[in-house]
Design an enzyme around this catalytic site. Sequence first.
Site, PDB file in Angstrom:
ATOM      1  CG  HIS A 148      22.740  19.964  39.958  1.00  0.00           C
ATOM      2  ND1 HIS A 148      21.528  20.620  40.038  1.00  0.00           N
ATOM      3  CD2 HIS A 148      23.597  20.641  40.746  1.00  0.00           C
ATOM      4  CE1 HIS A 148      21.638  21.643  40.853  1.00  0.00           C
ATOM      5  NE2 HIS A 148      22.881  21.687  41.301  1.00  0.00           N
ATOM      6  CG  ASP A 167      18.916  18.703  38.429  1.00  0.00           C
ATOM      7  OD1 ASP A 167      19.786  19.593  38.576  1.00  0.00           O
ATOM      8  OD2 ASP A 167      18.796  17.721  39.176  1.00  0.00           O
ATOM      9  CB  CYS A 173      23.596  24.572  39.724  1.00  0.00           C
ATOM     10  SG  CYS A 173      23.857  24.966  41.445  1.00  0.00           S
TER      11      CYS A 173
END
Length: 391
Positions: free
Chosen positions: A257, A255, A77
């Site tokens: 993820h 994000d 990430c």
Amino acid sequence: MDYMLDAYVGYDIGSVAEPDDIPRTDDTVWILGKQYRAIEDLDQIRRDVQSRLWCTYRRGFVPIGGSQHTSDKGWGCMLRCGQMVLAQALLQLHLGRDWEWTAETRDETYLRIVNRFEDNKAAPFSLHQIALTGESSEEKRVGEWFGPNTVAQVLKKLVKFDDWCSVVVHVALDSTLATDEVVELCEDKSDAGTSWKPLLLIIPLRLGLSEINPIYVAGLKKCFELAGNCGMIGGRPNQALYFIGYVGDEALFLDPHTVQRSGSIGDKTALDEREMDESFHQRYARRINFKAMDPSLALCFLCATRTDFDDLLARFAEDLNGGSCQGLFEVTKTRQAPWTPTTASSTSSRKNSEPNETFNEISATEIVNEEFEEVESRPLDESDEEFEIIA
């Protein structure tokens, strides 16, 4: 078609038709140096968010180096956040801050930028290149977490091997921006005069021990309002995020993820390539209170010209270090040499120690770093991200 199915996994909209990405408020919304009204400009805000490159976990790519990793889920990430900030700098430099993406976009410059971040070793800023450079120069094994400073150092090395991107990276360490170092890096003097290499300035900071000290929040907000802002690399504890703006007391972020299939957009003529291109864009930002952010982060700015750099320094002096905000970092002309304890001072320290105390002679740098030393390590399966401690 599962590109798009995967993309929605990253945003928990459930059965709600309208995601709660931007609150209905009278507060101003700032995104990468641009100002919006939350209610009246909602569609424009979402177009702006969607025009950023959204780099996420991928699966099914060729193994990285000699490893068995064909996906970066659970460890990549921060590497993806590094990709996003560099991609933003390239979009801003080569296409302009007001450029907008649509599903029909086939601009040659845009395609060249996205091609540089695809998951194969031939792409200059691929996950493969970032991970392998981290292994060779930063002692980070493939599959090991990066911190904000580590990914910044890797990007600094990688841009040197891509002439087309035209960007140089300066990482301002120890919460100090030494302007002479930047000028030496960016100015190219020749018989024809002095030219400037476009600069991606990255300033790693640690603004607290286990959480952000509230006195720094106003300064972080102000950074999003500055021209040339390319966001922040940071996150919530143990989870990296790419921050692009704020509204009220909440930071807006993309994000990484979400796990999506690996592939190439090529020249975006085939259906598969068009779907892959759409997987690089997310219409809805997410929000987090500034106080919930991890205190380790890195500020990022693009200075395409020397004038841009001088203007940014003026704003730093006026808004961050001379205004109502608590200063986030120091700006100085030259970096001072680190202090080293003398033999006399070391001897004195020994004499003043308790009789049963063990004295270890350490450098000034080590003394500073000791304050933020990690006291506990986590196994790989306990969290997505371990943030690097920056003194």
